[in-house]
Scaffold this active site. Structure first.
Site, PDB file in Angstrom:
ATOM      1  N   GLU A  66      11.267   2.348 -13.007  1.00  0.00           N
ATOM      2  CA  GLU A  66      10.554   3.481 -12.415  1.00  0.00           C
ATOM      3  C   GLU A  66      10.497   4.523 -13.563  1.00  0.00           C
ATOM      4  OE1 GLU A  66       8.387   4.182  -9.837  1.00  0.00           O
ATOM      5  OE2 GLU A  66       8.727   2.152  -9.203  1.00  0.00           O
ATOM      6  N   TYR A  76       8.754  11.489  -6.126  1.00  0.00           N
ATOM      7  CA  TYR A  76       7.973  10.157  -6.159  1.00  0.00           C
ATOM      8  C   TYR A  76       8.987   9.043  -6.542  1.00  0.00           C
ATOM      9  CZ  TYR A  76       5.020   6.497  -7.995  1.00  0.00           C
ATOM     10  OH  TYR A  76       4.486   5.427  -8.179  1.00  0.00           O
ATOM     11  N   ASP A 108       0.267   8.433  -5.903  1.00  0.00           N
ATOM     12  CA  ASP A 108       0.216   8.690  -7.113  1.00  0.00           C
ATOM     13  C   ASP A 108      -1.108   8.536  -7.485  1.00  0.00           C
ATOM     14  OD1 ASP A 108      -0.440   5.842  -7.195  1.00  0.00           O
ATOM     15  OD2 ASP A 108       0.901   5.160  -8.673  1.00  0.00           O
ATOM     16  N   CYS A 146      -9.333  -0.809  -8.225  1.00  0.00           N
ATOM     17  CA  CYS A 146      -9.962   0.380  -8.305  1.00  0.00           C
ATOM     18  C   CYS A 146      -9.441   1.303  -9.189  1.00  0.00           C
ATOM     19  CB  CYS A 146      -9.482   0.916  -6.759  1.00  0.00           C
ATOM     20  SG  CYS A 146     -10.773   2.255  -6.279  1.00  0.00           S
ATOM     21  N   CYS A 194     -14.738  -3.938  -8.118  1.00  0.00           N
ATOM     22  CA  CYS A 194     -14.628  -4.311  -6.714  1.00  0.00           C
ATOM     23  C   CYS A 194     -14.699  -6.079  -6.456  1.00  0.00           C
ATOM     24  CB  CYS A 194     -15.648  -3.590  -6.032  1.00  0.00           C
ATOM     25  SG  CYS A 194     -15.528  -1.951  -6.535  1.00  0.00           S
ATOM     26  N   CYS A 238     -11.665  -7.132  -4.172  1.00  0.00           N
ATOM     27  CA  CYS A 238     -10.996  -5.930  -3.409  1.00  0.00           C
ATOM     28  C   CYS A 238     -11.041  -6.229  -1.965  1.00  0.00           C
ATOM     29  CB  CYS A 238     -11.797  -4.577  -3.626  1.00  0.00           C
ATOM     30  SG  CYS A 238     -11.263  -3.404  -2.855  1.00  0.00           S
TER      31      CYS A 238
END
Length: 307
Positions: free
Chosen positions: A47, A132, A150, A198, A204, A209
């Protein structure tokens, strides 16, 4: 529709929305090595490294870092200058992140007897760990986090559910969507959706998606978002709607013209600007290309793929 706080009404069948996303993610996703671990130290390193570096570049740096300092004990015992030099040599962004990571390892060893806190609130006590990152570690290491929000997730929520560009609204919608007690798979899945299907230029159909049937942007052709202020050239174009027609006809043997129209855009109105005349023009173009055929029978027109 929206509630009193301006948050849009979510689909009635949230279980279907959730299941579609999780199934899509579990069927195929990018195989980053930190997605195969539940070790909080390894997750924290990933992270912190990912905050300013493309994920493909993080992979070798993450692997090298853990080879050098495989545990919090090893990192805490290291010379801080060596950790900072590693960070700089691997072009991982601001060197103070290396200092914070080194300090956090010392805290885990000295203040927590070598074991990480398991909830976002406890994780925020570690040096350099903001809301976060704390939530991400709680989610991915302990399955004990809140909904991650995010930039990618905001883009997904803005497009899919017509969310207002407001941090509080994004948080409420993300929380309402996440199934209770499943933060690990859910947060991985929704971030994967934002990263793969996305993006600023959405993919898509290419990425399959799973939210197309509920997505406001997919239905209207408007793919702007907080970080995409101008409509991508492909989105809302005739080429995009032609692709939707072909995809839908691939799923059905044949479709009535109006039924097809209502499926490819939410604002389809037979007599409107984006109505039968507009749709017939798209179908005729596809017929000229040898992709579809149409049959006028009675008062209707039936469209199918050309076999």
């Amino acid at each position: 529709m929206t509630d009193a706080e301006g948050v849009p009404e979510l689909p009635a069948d949230l279980d279907a929305v959730r299941g579609a996303l999780v199934d899509w993610y579990e069927a195929d996703h990018r195989d980053f090595p930190w997605r195969r671990t539940e070790d909080p130290y390894e997750v924290l390193v990933s992270e912190v490294m990912s905050q300013q570096t493309q994920l493909d570049r993080v992979v070798p740096a993450w692997e090298d870092f853990l080879d050098e300092w495989p545990t919090t004990a090893a990192l805490a015992a290291a010379d801080r200058a060596d950790v900072v030099a590693f960070w700089s040599d691997h072009s991982l962004g601001y060197n103070n992140r290396a200092k914070y990571l080194h300090e956090a390892a010392g805290q885990v060893e000295d203040d927590y007897d070598g074991s990480f806190p398991e909830d976002p609130e406890g994780l925020r006590e570690l040096m350099g760990v903001g809301p976060y990152t704390a939530n991400a570690v709680a989610s991915f290491a302990f399955d004990n986090g809140d909904a991650v929000v995010d930039t990618n997730v905001k883009r997904v929520l803005y497009r899919a559910f017509d969310a207002p560009d407001d941090d509080d609204a994004f948080g409420r919608i993300a929380s309402a969507l996440m199934p209770a007690g499943e933060s690990r798979v859910w947060n991985n899945a929704v971030m994967e959706l934002g990263g793969v299907a996305c993006g600023k230029r959405p993919r898509c159909d290419e990425a399959g998606c799973p939210w197309r049937e509920w997505c406001h942007a997919y239905q209207t052709g408007d793919f702007t978002a907080p970080d995409v202020p101008e409509q991508p050239s492909f989105e809302g174009s005739r080429r995009q709607f032609r692709g939707r027609i072909v995809r839908l006809l691939g799923e059905h043997d044949e479709m009535d013209l109006d039924a097809l129209g209502h499926r490819i855009r939410v604002d389809y109105a037979p007599e409107g600007d984006h109505g039968r005349e507009w749709l017939r023009g798209l179908v005729d173009d596809l017929a000229d290309d040898g992709l579809v055929e149409s049959d006028a029978s009675g008062d209707g027109v039936v469209v199918s793929l050309r076999r």
